[in-house]
Design an enzyme around this catalytic site. Structure first.
Site, PDB file in Angstrom:
ATOM      1  N   GLY A  45      22.651  41.969  99.444  1.00  0.00           N
ATOM      2  CA  GLY A  45      21.376  41.807 100.154  1.00  0.00           C
ATOM      3  C   GLY A  45      20.941  43.091 100.839  1.00  0.00           C
ATOM      4  N   LYS A  60      16.443  35.409  89.717  1.00  0.00           N
ATOM      5  CA  LYS A  60      15.245  35.018  90.471  1.00  0.00           C
ATOM      6  C   LYS A  60      14.228  36.139  90.662  1.00  0.00           C
ATOM      7  CE  LYS A  60      17.942  32.020  93.371  1.00  0.00           C
ATOM      8  NZ  LYS A  60      18.847  32.762  94.230  1.00  0.00           N
ATOM      9  N   ARG A  74      37.265  45.994  99.412  1.00  0.00           N
ATOM     10  CA  ARG A  74      36.559  46.263 100.670  1.00  0.00           C
ATOM     11  C   ARG A  74      37.493  46.787 101.758  1.00  0.00           C
ATOM     12  NH1 ARG A  74      32.372  41.200 100.402  1.00  0.00           N
ATOM     13  NH2 ARG A  74      30.683  42.395  99.492  1.00  0.00           N
ATOM     14  N   GLY A 123      25.995  43.529  94.300  1.00  0.00           N
ATOM     15  CA  GLY A 123      26.118  42.158  93.811  1.00  0.00           C
ATOM     16  C   GLY A 123      26.577  42.042  92.370  1.00  0.00           C
TER      17      GLY A 123
HETATM   18  P1  AMP Z   1      20.476  37.619  90.854  1.00  0.00           P
HETATM   19  O1  AMP Z   1      21.295  37.131  91.994  1.00  0.00           O
HETATM   20  O2  AMP Z   1      19.038  37.221  90.928  1.00  0.00           O
HETATM   21  O3  AMP Z   1      20.682  39.108  90.574  1.00  0.00           O
HETATM   22  O4  AMP Z   1      21.006  36.850  89.582  1.00  0.00           O
HETATM   23  C1  AMP Z   1      22.277  37.034  89.017  1.00  0.00           C
HETATM   24  C2  AMP Z   1      22.497  35.921  88.045  1.00  0.00           C
HETATM   25  O5  AMP Z   1      21.502  35.956  87.039  1.00  0.00           O
HETATM   26  C3  AMP Z   1      23.811  35.947  87.323  1.00  0.00           C
HETATM   27  O6  AMP Z   1      24.620  34.920  87.829  1.00  0.00           O
HETATM   28  C4  AMP Z   1      23.426  35.708  85.866  1.00  0.00           C
HETATM   29  O7  AMP Z   1      24.201  34.699  85.261  1.00  0.00           O
HETATM   30  C5  AMP Z   1      21.999  35.233  85.964  1.00  0.00           C
HETATM   31  N1  AMP Z   1      21.247  35.466  84.717  1.00  0.00           N
HETATM   32  C6  AMP Z   1      21.077  36.608  84.056  1.00  0.00           C
HETATM   33  N2  AMP Z   1      20.355  36.423  82.928  1.00  0.00           N
HETATM   34  C7  AMP Z   1      20.054  35.114  82.861  1.00  0.00           C
HETATM   35  C8  AMP Z   1      19.347  34.300  81.928  1.00  0.00           C
HETATM   36  N3  AMP Z   1      18.802  34.814  80.832  1.00  0.00           N
HETATM   37  N4  AMP Z   1      19.247  32.980  82.211  1.00  0.00           N
HETATM   38  C9  AMP Z   1      19.801  32.463  83.310  1.00  0.00           C
HETATM   39  N5  AMP Z   1      20.483  33.173  84.226  1.00  0.00           N
HETATM   40  C10 AMP Z   1      20.617  34.489  84.021  1.00  0.00           C
END
Ligand code: AMP
Length: 390
Positions: free
Chosen positions: A372, A199, A34, A349
């Protein structure tokens, strides 16, 4: 959007809001990407004989103990090395001492002011865009350049506050982000969206905004299971976002032609990297199993879908990429896109972290630096940091 090139900065005091929110361990910066990304804008101002005043946040400051942890001093040292010149550093975010340093600055000098979030300790002044604080910081300079893309979706004193009082523009970093992301306003087709991560809740806005524009939305990662559950599949102990089941059902009903779900998974009984995994088809899940990555058949299928894409936008990893065993298919799809020269924008991210770890970050069309901020851009929301400059 007004950019730095539209501002008269020759011999001016230029306040630049940077994103120096870098990881620091035991006082040492572990990744200075950064800081490097901010150099172009700073150097441009120095070439114009400006007096450069830098502001940035670092981490969160909620209590006294957070101050020492989030001290920006190590950034001043690193910046000094990268710019190959001495940097002034102000321990204080306001007051006579700071003003005296600014009064003594010569053209070509650079001053870094302490973490803007030190102002959060006393009533969240920075994060709530306290009117007086924004006006005060603005009073220290002649013009304002916002180059912190990562906080563009927030109205803080150090971006929106200052911009309301001074001639303002975006820096080169934000300009690059906006140029790349603006492709999505009128995307070329086939336009393919890849979504993963944990999520559903975080991606609802993105799905709603892009589902009408995209030709296909490929869904992997933990969020795929809520969609599969909505279709009536057994998903064992896999991640489930109960609250958003209805949303997934509605999306599947309204856009069944666009939403593409995985057909197989790497499954295990424990959320860990040590247990051996099995590959199961979507009809084969056992009640005590969880899926931690998409399977080989799915990644091959995803490759076919992106093969002819004019543009791909990808947010969120397709598996738990932090575990070696479950990053395989995220890496595989990344590699396919890079090797076949398919234009892909990585939306901030975790997917950028995964691409960096796999060595693909600098090979994709664009890797967005904001987490974000990128998501909110993809949701089609207005971003306060940009609105203030318009
Ligand atoms: P997000 O912030 O919603 O983009 O989520 C990112 C996170 O999703 C990462 O830390 C991954 O470890 C998690 N992730 C990806 N696939 C899976 C899965 N099948 N089960 C649980 N966590 C997951």
């Amino acid at each position: 959007m007004r950019t730095i090139k539209d501002l008269d900065i020759e011999n001016k005091k230029v306040i630049i809001r940077c994103d120096f929110n870098v990881p620091i361990k035991d006082g040492k910066i572990t990744d200075d990407t950064r800081i490097q990304a901010a150099l172009e804008t700073i150097q441009y101002c120095l070439d114009k004989n400006a007096k450069v005043i830098l502001l940035s946040h670092l981490g969160r400051v909620k209590e006294e103990a957070d101050l020492a942890k989030n001290d920006l001093a190590p950034v001043a040292d690193r910046l000094s090395k990268l710019l190959k010149k001495d940097i002034l550093f102000s321990e204080k975010t306001r007051g006579e001492e700071l003003e005296a340093v600014i009064d003594s600055m010569e053209p070509g000098d650079v001053l870094l002011i302490q973490n803007t979030r030190y102002e959060d300790l006393d009533g969240k002044k920075e994060s709530s865009n306290d009117e007086e604080l924004g006006a005060y910081w603005a009073s220290l300079g002649d013009v304002f350049v916002n180059d912190a893309f990562g906080t563009i979706h927030r109205a803080h004193a150090s971006n929106v506050g200052i911009a309301s009082h001074l001639p303002s523009a975006v820096g080169f970093l934000i300009e690059r982000e906006l140029n790349a992301l603006s492709v999505l306003e009128n995307p070329p087709h086939p336009f393919i969206v890849v979504l993963g991560g944990a999520k559903v809740a975080d991606k609802i806005g993105v799905i709603e905004n892009l589902v009408t524009k995209a030709d296909k939305i490929l869904i992997g990662g933990g969020m795929a299971f809520t969609f599969l559950k909505a279709k009536g599949y057994e998903i064992g102990k896999s991640l489930l976002d109960e609250e958003n089941l209805d949303f997934c059902k509605r999306m599947l009903e309204e856009h069944s032609d666009k939403i593409v779900l995985p057909v197989d998974f790497a499954v295990t009984n424990e959320y860990s990297n040590d247990e051996e995994y099995r590959v199961r088809g979507i009809n084969e899940f056992h009640a005590d199993e969880m899926g931690l990555d998409i399977g080989n058949q799915t990644v091959e299928f995803f490759k076919q879908v992106v093969e002819d894409a004019a543009i791909v936008i990808w947010n969120g990893p397709l598996g738990v990429y932090e575990f070696d065993q479950y990053k395989k298919n995220t890496d595989e799809l990344l590699k396919y896109l890079v090797v076949n020269d398919i234009k892909v924008i990585l939306g901030g991210g975790d997917i950028v972290a995964a691409a960096t770890a796999a060595g693909y970050k600098d090979k994709v069309y664009h890797a967005s630096t904001g987490g974000g901020a990128t998501l909110e851009y993809l949701e089609g929301k207005k971003l306060p940091g940009l609105e203030a400059i318009k």
